[in-house]
Design a protein around this motif. Structure first.
Motif, PDB file in Angstrom:
ATOM      1  N   UNK A 103       0.628  -1.311   0.039  1.00 55.34           N
ATOM      2  CA  UNK A 103       0.395   0.064   0.339  1.00 55.34           C
ATOM      3  C   UNK A 103       0.932   1.254   0.262  1.00 55.34           C
ATOM      4  N   UNK A 104       1.615   1.505  -1.411  1.00 52.47           N
ATOM      5  CA  UNK A 104       2.673   2.077  -1.263  1.00 52.47           C
ATOM      6  C   UNK A 104       2.864   3.274  -2.639  1.00 52.47           C
ATOM      7  N   UNK A 105       2.849   4.422  -2.884  1.00 56.23           N
ATOM      8  CA  UNK A 105       2.796   4.616  -4.738  1.00 56.23           C
ATOM      9  C   UNK A 105       4.058   3.807  -5.616  1.00 56.23           C
ATOM     10  N   UNK A 106       5.481   2.932  -5.146  1.00 58.01           N
ATOM     11  CA  UNK A 106       5.841   2.420  -5.557  1.00 58.01           C
ATOM     12  C   UNK A 106       4.860   0.946  -6.484  1.00 58.01           C
ATOM     13  N   UNK A 124       2.144   4.155 -12.390  1.00 59.97           N
ATOM     14  CA  UNK A 124       2.939   3.916 -13.089  1.00 59.97           C
ATOM     15  C   UNK A 124       4.290   4.466 -13.628  1.00 59.97           C
ATOM     16  N   UNK A 125       5.258   3.960 -13.404  1.00 61.53           N
ATOM     17  CA  UNK A 125       6.629   4.659 -13.489  1.00 61.53           C
ATOM     18  C   UNK A 125       6.693   5.890 -13.665  1.00 61.53           C
ATOM     19  N   UNK A 143      11.275   0.706 -21.106  1.00 64.68           N
ATOM     20  CA  UNK A 143      11.900  -0.281 -19.434  1.00 64.68           C
ATOM     21  C   UNK A 143      11.166   0.642 -18.787  1.00 64.68           C
ATOM     22  N   UNK A 144      10.151   1.581 -18.648  1.00 61.92           N
ATOM     23  CA  UNK A 144       8.996   2.553 -18.068  1.00 61.92           C
ATOM     24  C   UNK A 144       7.732   1.059 -18.228  1.00 61.92           C
ATOM     25  N   UNK A 173      -2.086  -0.132 -12.552  1.00 60.37           N
ATOM     26  CA  UNK A 173      -1.702   0.729 -11.473  1.00 60.37           C
ATOM     27  C   UNK A 173      -3.349   1.381 -11.045  1.00 60.37           C
ATOM     28  N   UNK A 174      -3.602   2.391 -10.082  1.00 57.89           N
ATOM     29  CA  UNK A 174      -4.346   3.068  -9.516  1.00 57.89           C
ATOM     30  C   UNK A 174      -4.602   3.874 -10.732  1.00 57.89           C
TER      31      UNK A 174
END
Length: 278
Positions: free
Chosen positions: A138-141, A145-146, A239-240, A269-270
């Motif tokens: 539960x964190x942005x990582x 999206x990258x 890469x992203x 992603x959210x």
């Protein structure tokens, strides 16, 4: 002349780490049975934090011979990580290695304290561990999206911290403060869940390796920070995209566990108004 550890010191270091590698990103068991019933296999090493002789990694001329070969100057590692810390002493400082040791010893103690409360069959304890892992994700990582990361160096640290949390059951914030404590993945009684978490950790390690390779190859350029935001440029958007697809696989795999455990699944992603990929 090298200030070698005695056999007794090596034994103490091994036992204080719970016979596991003290690198919190590894925590590999270092002992196993040999085919000879009277023998065992040991892939562990009692490594010096500051070198045992002049010219070695992190050598401290102010230490006495007795201090160099004492328990306080040692850490128990697998053979790979013992070589790792001596291959880049600028990265693996005395402070970092001592932090590894402290985390490992806390994890070993937590294992003993909690082990007597573990059920003999898969029950609520497994669900408690999975809920803990859900907090780790539960964190942005694991939500953004990258290309939307505020700091990709913080992203790398978040991935590293998540690996540590899953392995040893200790989640820390960016300042090193402990947020949550539980049991690591090795204490899941559900073998299918445990195997899935092993795969997830392997994928997280792959993300970290790919990140550092992208930096080395110049596929990502990192600049300074401005008002809490970090400047960086992608020279290869594939890469992203790989980072996003790999994290999506991780969340999908973990959500399958959550579904079986009756825990809300995660999504990556959210939702955002726009996406770099359309």
């Amino acid at each position: 002349m090298r200030d070698e550890f005695t056999s007794k010191t090596k034994e103490i270091l091994s036992k204080r780490a719970g016979a596991r590698c003290s690198n919190p990103n590894c925590r590999k068991s270092t002992f196993a049975p040999h085919t000879d019933i009277n023998k065992s296999i040991n892939i562990g090493v009692a490594a010096h934090i500051t070198a045992a002789e002049i010219g070695g990694p992190r050598y401290d001329p102010n230490m006495t011979s007795e201090e160099r070969k004492s328990v306080e100057n040692g850490i128990w590692l697998c053979q790979v990580d013992a070589k790792l810390i001596d291959s880049d002493e600028m990265r693996y400082t005395v402070e970092i290695i001592k932090e590894w040791r402290a985390i490992s010893e806390k994890a070993a103690l937590l294992d003993i304290e909690c082990y007597t409360h573990l059920p003999t069959a898969e029950t609520g304890e497994d669900k408690r561990i999975i809920r803990f892992f859900s907090q780790c994700f539960d964190r942005p990582a694991f939500q953004d999206e990258f290309v939307q990361e505020g700091s990709i160096e913080a992203f790398d640290r978040a991935i590293e911290d998540t690996i540590t949390a899953i392995n040893v059951g200790c989640l820390k914030d960016r300042n090193g403060n402990i947020l949550f404590q539980c049991l690591g993945k090795s204490y899941l009684s559900n073998t299918d869940w445990r195997e899935k978490m092993d795969s997830i950790v392997d994928m997280l390690r792959a993300i970290r390796s790919r990140y550092h390779l992208a930096i080395q190859l110049g596929q990502i350029s990192i600049g300074g920070e401005n008002k809490g935001k970090q400047y960086y440029v992608f020279h290869n958007y594939e890469v992203a995209k790989w980072f996003d697809e790999t994290r999506a696989q991780i969340i999908y795999l973990f959500s399958a566990i959550c579904k079986e455990a009756g825990i809300p699944k995660l999504v990556f992603p959210r939702k955002r108004k726009t996406s770099i990929y359309g």
